[in-house]
Design a protein around this motif. Structure first.
Motif, PDB file in Angstrom:
ATOM      1  N   ALA A 626       0.829  -1.205   0.000  1.00  0.00           N
ATOM      2  CA  ALA A 626       0.000   0.000   0.000  1.00  0.00           C
ATOM      3  C   ALA A 626       0.866   1.260   0.000  1.00  0.00           C
ATOM      4  N   ARG A 627       0.214   2.386  -0.325  1.00  0.00           N
ATOM      5  CA  ARG A 627       0.892   3.682  -0.355  1.00  0.00           C
ATOM      6  C   ARG A 627      -0.012   4.725   0.304  1.00  0.00           C
ATOM      7  N   THR A 635     -10.825  14.829  15.300  1.00  0.00           N
ATOM      8  CA  THR A 635     -11.286  14.088  16.469  1.00  0.00           C
ATOM      9  C   THR A 635     -12.747  13.736  16.242  1.00  0.00           C
ATOM     10  N   LEU A 636     -13.039  12.452  16.164  1.00  0.00           N
ATOM     11  CA  LEU A 636     -14.382  11.962  15.879  1.00  0.00           C
ATOM     12  C   LEU A 636     -14.807  11.027  16.997  1.00  0.00           C
ATOM     13  N   ASN A 637     -15.951  11.310  17.605  1.00  0.00           N
ATOM     14  CA  ASN A 637     -16.417  10.502  18.744  1.00  0.00           C
ATOM     15  C   ASN A 637     -15.328  10.390  19.808  1.00  0.00           C
ATOM     16  N   ASP A 638     -14.668  11.522  20.088  1.00  0.00           N
ATOM     17  CA  ASP A 638     -13.626  11.609  21.115  1.00  0.00           C
ATOM     18  C   ASP A 638     -12.395  10.768  20.806  1.00  0.00           C
ATOM     19  N   ARG A 639     -12.245  10.327  19.572  1.00  0.00           N
ATOM     20  CA  ARG A 639     -11.069   9.541  19.178  1.00  0.00           C
ATOM     21  C   ARG A 639     -10.313  10.291  18.090  1.00  0.00           C
ATOM     22  N   PRO A 640      -8.977  10.463  18.249  1.00  0.00           N
ATOM     23  CA  PRO A 640      -8.201  11.098  17.177  1.00  0.00           C
ATOM     24  C   PRO A 640      -8.038  10.129  16.001  1.00  0.00           C
ATOM     25  N   VAL A 641      -8.515  10.569  14.844  1.00  0.00           N
ATOM     26  CA  VAL A 641      -8.562   9.694  13.668  1.00  0.00           C
ATOM     27  C   VAL A 641      -7.842  10.375  12.519  1.00  0.00           C
ATOM     28  N   VAL A 642      -7.116   9.593  11.744  1.00  0.00           N
ATOM     29  CA  VAL A 642      -6.520  10.088  10.516  1.00  0.00           C
ATOM     30  C   VAL A 642      -7.019   9.209   9.367  1.00  0.00           C
ATOM     31  N   ALA A 643      -7.331   9.840   8.236  1.00  0.00           N
ATOM     32  CA  ALA A 643      -7.761   9.125   7.033  1.00  0.00           C
ATOM     33  C   ALA A 643      -6.696   9.303   5.968  1.00  0.00           C
ATOM     34  N   THR A 644      -6.391   8.231   5.258  1.00  0.00           N
ATOM     35  CA  THR A 644      -5.428   8.289   4.160  1.00  0.00           C
ATOM     36  C   THR A 644      -6.007   7.581   2.942  1.00  0.00           C
ATOM     37  N   THR A 645      -5.495   7.966   1.786  1.00  0.00           N
ATOM     38  CA  THR A 645      -5.950   7.353   0.539  1.00  0.00           C
ATOM     39  C   THR A 645      -4.795   6.628  -0.132  1.00  0.00           C
ATOM     40  N   ASP A 646      -5.153   5.619  -0.914  1.00  0.00           N
ATOM     41  CA  ASP A 646      -4.178   4.831  -1.664  1.00  0.00           C
ATOM     42  C   ASP A 646      -4.835   4.455  -2.980  1.00  0.00           C
ATOM     43  N   HIS A 647      -4.524   5.222  -4.041  1.00  0.00           N
ATOM     44  CA  HIS A 647      -5.213   5.044  -5.326  1.00  0.00           C
ATOM     45  C   HIS A 647      -6.718   5.186  -5.097  1.00  0.00           C
ATOM     46  N   GLY A 662     -11.074  -0.615  11.164  1.00  0.00           N
ATOM     47  CA  GLY A 662     -12.010  -1.183  10.203  1.00  0.00           C
ATOM     48  C   GLY A 662     -11.348  -1.598   8.903  1.00  0.00           C
ATOM     49  N   PRO A 663     -12.181  -1.984   7.926  1.00  0.00           N
ATOM     50  CA  PRO A 663     -11.659  -2.526   6.670  1.00  0.00           C
ATOM     51  C   PRO A 663     -11.231  -1.421   5.709  1.00  0.00           C
ATOM     52  N   ASN A 664     -10.516  -1.826   4.667  1.00  0.00           N
ATOM     53  CA  ASN A 664     -10.286  -0.925   3.538  1.00  0.00           C
ATOM     54  C   ASN A 664     -11.629  -0.565   2.923  1.00  0.00           C
ATOM     55  N   MET A 665     -11.806   0.691   2.576  1.00  0.00           N
ATOM     56  CA  MET A 665     -13.058   1.138   1.970  1.00  0.00           C
ATOM     57  C   MET A 665     -12.800   1.463   0.495  1.00  0.00           C
ATOM     58  N   THR A 666     -13.465   0.724  -0.371  1.00  0.00           N
ATOM     59  CA  THR A 666     -13.268   0.883  -1.816  1.00  0.00           C
ATOM     60  C   THR A 666     -14.599   1.200  -2.480  1.00  0.00           C
ATOM     61  N   GLY A 667     -14.560   2.083  -3.445  1.00  0.00           N
ATOM     62  CA  GLY A 667     -15.768   2.486  -4.157  1.00  0.00           C
ATOM     63  C   GLY A 667     -15.443   3.318  -5.376  1.00  0.00           C
ATOM     64  N   HIS A 668     -14.289   3.981  -5.332  1.00  0.00           N
ATOM     65  CA  HIS A 668     -13.838   4.762  -6.482  1.00  0.00           C
ATOM     66  C   HIS A 668     -13.256   3.833  -7.539  1.00  0.00           C
ATOM     67  N   TRP A 670     -11.228   5.089  -9.812  1.00  0.00           N
ATOM     68  CA  TRP A 670      -9.992   5.753 -10.229  1.00  0.00           C
ATOM     69  C   TRP A 670      -9.327   6.319  -8.987  1.00  0.00           C
ATOM     70  N   HIS A 671      -8.293   7.090  -9.140  1.00  0.00           N
ATOM     71  CA  HIS A 671      -7.555   7.603  -7.992  1.00  0.00           C
ATOM     72  C   HIS A 671      -8.398   8.584  -7.179  1.00  0.00           C
ATOM     73  N   ILE A 672      -8.303   8.470  -5.855  1.00  0.00           N
ATOM     74  CA  ILE A 672      -8.862   9.480  -4.965  1.00  0.00           C
ATOM     75  C   ILE A 672      -7.889  10.650  -4.930  1.00  0.00           C
ATOM     76  N   GLU A 673      -8.398  11.862  -5.163  1.00  0.00           N
ATOM     77  CA  GLU A 673      -7.551  13.047  -5.223  1.00  0.00           C
ATOM     78  C   GLU A 673      -7.655  13.934  -3.996  1.00  0.00           C
ATOM     79  N   THR A 674      -8.620  13.659  -3.125  1.00  0.00           N
ATOM     80  CA  THR A 674      -8.807  14.518  -1.954  1.00  0.00           C
ATOM     81  C   THR A 674      -9.651  13.786  -0.926  1.00  0.00           C
ATOM     82  N   VAL A 675      -9.464  14.116   0.367  1.00  0.00           N
ATOM     83  CA  VAL A 675     -10.242  13.502   1.436  1.00  0.00           C
ATOM     84  C   VAL A 675     -10.452  14.532   2.537  1.00  0.00           C
ATOM     85  N   ALA A 676     -11.617  14.464   3.189  1.00  0.00           N
ATOM     86  CA  ALA A 676     -11.923  15.323   4.340  1.00  0.00           C
ATOM     87  C   ALA A 676     -12.699  14.493   5.354  1.00  0.00           C
ATOM     88  N   LEU A 677     -12.610  14.886   6.628  1.00  0.00           N
ATOM     89  CA  LEU A 677     -13.332  14.220   7.709  1.00  0.00           C
ATOM     90  C   LEU A 677     -14.293  15.201   8.355  1.00  0.00           C
TER      91      LEU A 677
END
Length: 748
Positions: A626-627, A635-647, A662-668, A670-677
């Motif tokens: 992975a990359r 901070t979500l539900n009092d837990r510090p969370v980071v989200a990352t993308t890989d293709h 949790g699991p890898n989440m796939t649905g795109h 093509w490449h994911i170009e941006t992410v927000a929480l």
């Protein structure tokens, strides 16, 4: 329900028809009705027509509501959002959108092969008007009536296809293509198969820069232009015909075939800035070269104006010129209007006027009255890249224009009749926006109002009032290059934005929209990695320079930190990535500011900013293959969370442990170009956007670890998303932004 009894006189009054109707059937209705309501509905449908055929009714409803908002009709957008789709609620509503790239003259946006378009020609096949376009390695054929691709890509070329022409061979329509791979290929447009072997120019060293087709002594021939020569080929046998014609001092970059006094001639133009006329029967140049342009000429076409045959050329000097075909004399003054080099020219008859069309490096298409030399109508500004190809045709008795550019996978078809009218073709009043791609977004609150802040390739930062749906004042200027990173925070209780671009990082007071302090030089990178409160001071983190350790060949890139109020460096030097960090985010863990930085070497490191050293697990634990692509933290539900993308994959992590949640989440696709929480109605979500190849926003339920509903389609690539504190999502796509509001409910 769609009623098949809908007639051409009422289709635009039934929004159910637009949402749930068969797109092919709806396309056939769009030219019916002259009322403003009908014209607006047709323009809304055509804006993203290339996506409707393959979209579900639920996705089509979103697209149509978005395009109505882009045209400035928010009431229509709301009514479209209310249209019922079987088994598909509408949890997202389009609040407003920018329509900077819209143009009501557009008839079909035709989705291509995700490659630049270099050339185009038009013809008629089996009674259907078609366009043939050349791109990287391939040739595509399009039905101009329906806006659909015909068959599969024609494969054979190994490099860019610079030249396309059409002809008739033994009563059958054919296309002739040539390009950078030093070959010419002939294609049967009925069977979409190559005819014979490719004509190879390898022994001559010529690439095919231009070509034309004509008839010589009753025999169809190809004329190709290369490195200073013109060559003739038998279209049927592919055999060369005589010696090359020489005269140009550089590449033959454009040509067109016509007749003069009943004799077949070719007019060629070259990198030497000259135009030359050739008698194909005698195989010789007619008269001296025509001179006037300054630089390479890449567009050429012919027309008859007031009974006189003229040649129109467009060149690197950003001018068009008219020439008398018979004498070679200039006709009138140069036609000036483009800001940069002209790449292609064609002509057409529009309502009795002889019109030239030019496409330019300046991203525009312009129209010219060849009788007067004046510009006609309003330029097309919808392209966000150099326009390399223009070609005219006729569809159902109406003149149309085909255009393509160096970036997008869209081939566009325009109504030429509307294009040359004096007034603008706009139908709505959506707010103006950026003039180039939006790269980054953030949100804030100013005087109790929610705002978004966007950074763009046009080198500006724009503040948007999310409630009013409009920009706040003029864009903020000062960057000398694209603004590709941006964060918002507070300084002394004032909302500020920090933007990076052009090797400087600037801070802006969002209330007054004025600079705060001096710019931070960023010679070694202007990627902003985040902000945090460290020992009572607001600091900024950014990618820094390379740090070599004494006596060691190993070097690491530093993370720069400075005090936002004073601009002074703070803290210990953080260095650990062997390559420059390409993204980062910050979050508090048990009251301590933690930074997470990612690098193209597949590493993601965690830093304790107060201690100035790696934090806890030191890195995010990721599987070997992975990359890391893009990153967000919250901070979500009092837990510090980071989200990352890989293709096309999204992952979330617990910052305290460095382990995946949790699991890898796939649905795109093509490449994911941006992410927000963020959160929607108290539920933690991630929002991701896809770039070139898949312009879609996906929303993810992080508690369930799965996608929330189908992807939300957009007209073009998405490079930025942001989530507000009041359940809105801001999307940056192409040069525009849109604001969506979550109105759904969570299952118990």
């Amino acid at each position: 329900m769609v009623d098949d009894r809908d007639t051409a006189s009422t289709w635009w009054t039934n929004l159910d028809t637009l949402v749930n109707g068969d797109p092919k059937r709806v396309q056939g209705l769009l030219d019916e009705g002259a009322e403003p309501q009908a014209r607006l509905a047709a323009a809304v449908y055509r804006a993203s027509a290339h996506l409707h055929q393959d979209a579900s009714p639920q996705q089509r409803r979103h697209l149509l509501a978005l395009d109505a908002a882009r045209y400035g009709d928010r009431e229509l957008a709301g009514r479209i959002g209310d249209v019922a789709v079987a088994g598909a609620p509408a949890p997202w509503r389009v609040e407003w959108a920018v329509g900077a790239s819209l143009d009501a003259r557009l008839r079909h946006p035709m989705e291509g092969d995700r490659r630049s378009m270099w050339s185009a020609a038009t013809t008629v096949v089996d009674g259907r008007p078609v366009a043939v376009t050349g791109s990287h390695f391939g040739v595509l054929v399009w039905d101009l009536s329906t806006g659909r691709q015909i068959g599969e890509e024609l494969e054979g070329h190994e490099e860019r296809v610079f030249a396309v022409g059409t002809a008739v061979l033994d009563g059958r329509p054919v296309a002739v293509t040539g390009g950078e791979d030093d070959t010419i290929r002939v294609w049967d447009l009925l069977t979409l198969e190559q005819l014979g072997e490719a004509i190879a120019l390898d022994d001559s060293g010529d690439e095919v820069m231009s070509l034309a087709t004509t008839v010589l002594d009753g025999q169809p021939v190809i004329v190709s232009g290369g490195a200073g020569t013109l060559r003739l080929w038998d279209l049927a046998t592919h055999a060369p015909m005589g010696d090359p014609l020489t005269g140009h001092a550089g590449g033959v970059s454009a040509m067109t075939a016509t007749t003069l006094d009943g004799r077949p001639v070719v007019v060629s133009a070259g990198a030497d800035g000259t135009v030359r006329l050739w008698d194909l029967t005698a195989r010789e140049q007619i008269g001296p070269a025509w001179e006037g342009h300054d630089g390479l000429i890449s567009g050429i076409a012919t027309a008859v104006v007031d009974g006189r045959a003229i040649v129109v050329t467009g060149a690197e000097d950003a001018t068009l010129r008219r020439w008398d075909l018979a004498t070679g004399d200039p006709v009138g003054a140069p036609m000036i209007g483009h800001a940069e080099a002209i790449r292609e020219v064609d002509t057409a008859v529009v309502d009795g006027r002889i019109i030239a069309v030019s496409g330019s490096i300046d991203h525009t298409v312009r129209f010219w009255d060849l009788a007067t030399g004046e510009q006609a109508g309003v330029p097309i500004t919808a392209h966000d890249a150099p326009v390399w190809a223009v070609a005219t045709a006729e569809v159902d008795g109406r003149p149309v224009l085909v255009t393509g550019d160096a970036n997008e996978d869209l081939v566009r078809v325009w109504d030429l009749g509307m294009a040359v009218v004096a007034e603008s073709a706009a139908l709505g009043e959506a707010p103006a926006g950026h003039t180039d791609d939006v790269w980054t977004l953030a949100t804030s609150e100013v005087a109790g109002r929610q705002v978004a802040v966007s950074g763009s390739s046009d080198r500006t930062v724009q503040v948007w009032d999310l409630d009013a749906g409009a920009p706040v004042g003029d864009p903020l200027t000062g960057h000398t290059w694209a603004v590709t990173s941006l964060v918002t925070t507070t300084l002394d209780d004032r909302p500020v934005a920090i933007s990076g671009g052009g090797r400087i990082i600037r801070t802006w007071d969002l209330a007054t929209r004025t600079p705060v302090g001096d710019p931070q030089p960023a010679e070694d990178g202007h990627t902003i990695l985040g902000t945090a409160i460290v020992n009572g001071r607001r600091i900024v983190l950014a990618a820094g320079d390379k740090l070599s350790r004494p006596g060691s060949s190993v070097a690491f890139y530093r993370i720069r930190m400075w005090d936002l109020a004073t601009g002074e460096p703070v803290g210990r030097q953080l260095a650990g990535h062997p390559q420059r960090p390409m993204g980062g985010a910050t979050v508090d863990v048990d009251g301590r500011p933690i930074a997470i930085t990612i690098c193209d070497d597949r590493s993601a490191k965690l830093w304790d900013l107060e201690a100035g050293e790696p934090y806890g697990p030191r890195r995010l634990h990721i599987e070997e293959s992975a990359r890391f692509g893009h990153i967000a933290a919250a901070t979500l539900n009092d837990r510090p969370v980071v989200a990352t993308t890989d293709h096309g994959t999204l992952r979330t992590w617990d910052v305290t442990t460095g382990k995946q949640l949790g699991p890898n989440m796939t649905g795109h696709d093509w490449h994911i170009e941006t992410v927000a929480l963020g959160t929607l109605a108290g539920r933690p979500v991630a929002v991701t956007g896809g770039g070139l190849g898949e312009a879609a926003v996906c929303v993810w339920d992080l508690d369930a670890g799965e996608q929330l509903g189908p992807a939300l389609l957009f007209p073009t690539h998405i490079r930025a998303v942001a989530v507000t504190s009041d359940a809105r999502v801001v999307v940056g796509y192409g040069t525009e932004i849109a604001v969506l509001r979550w109105t759904g409910t969570w299952a118990a």
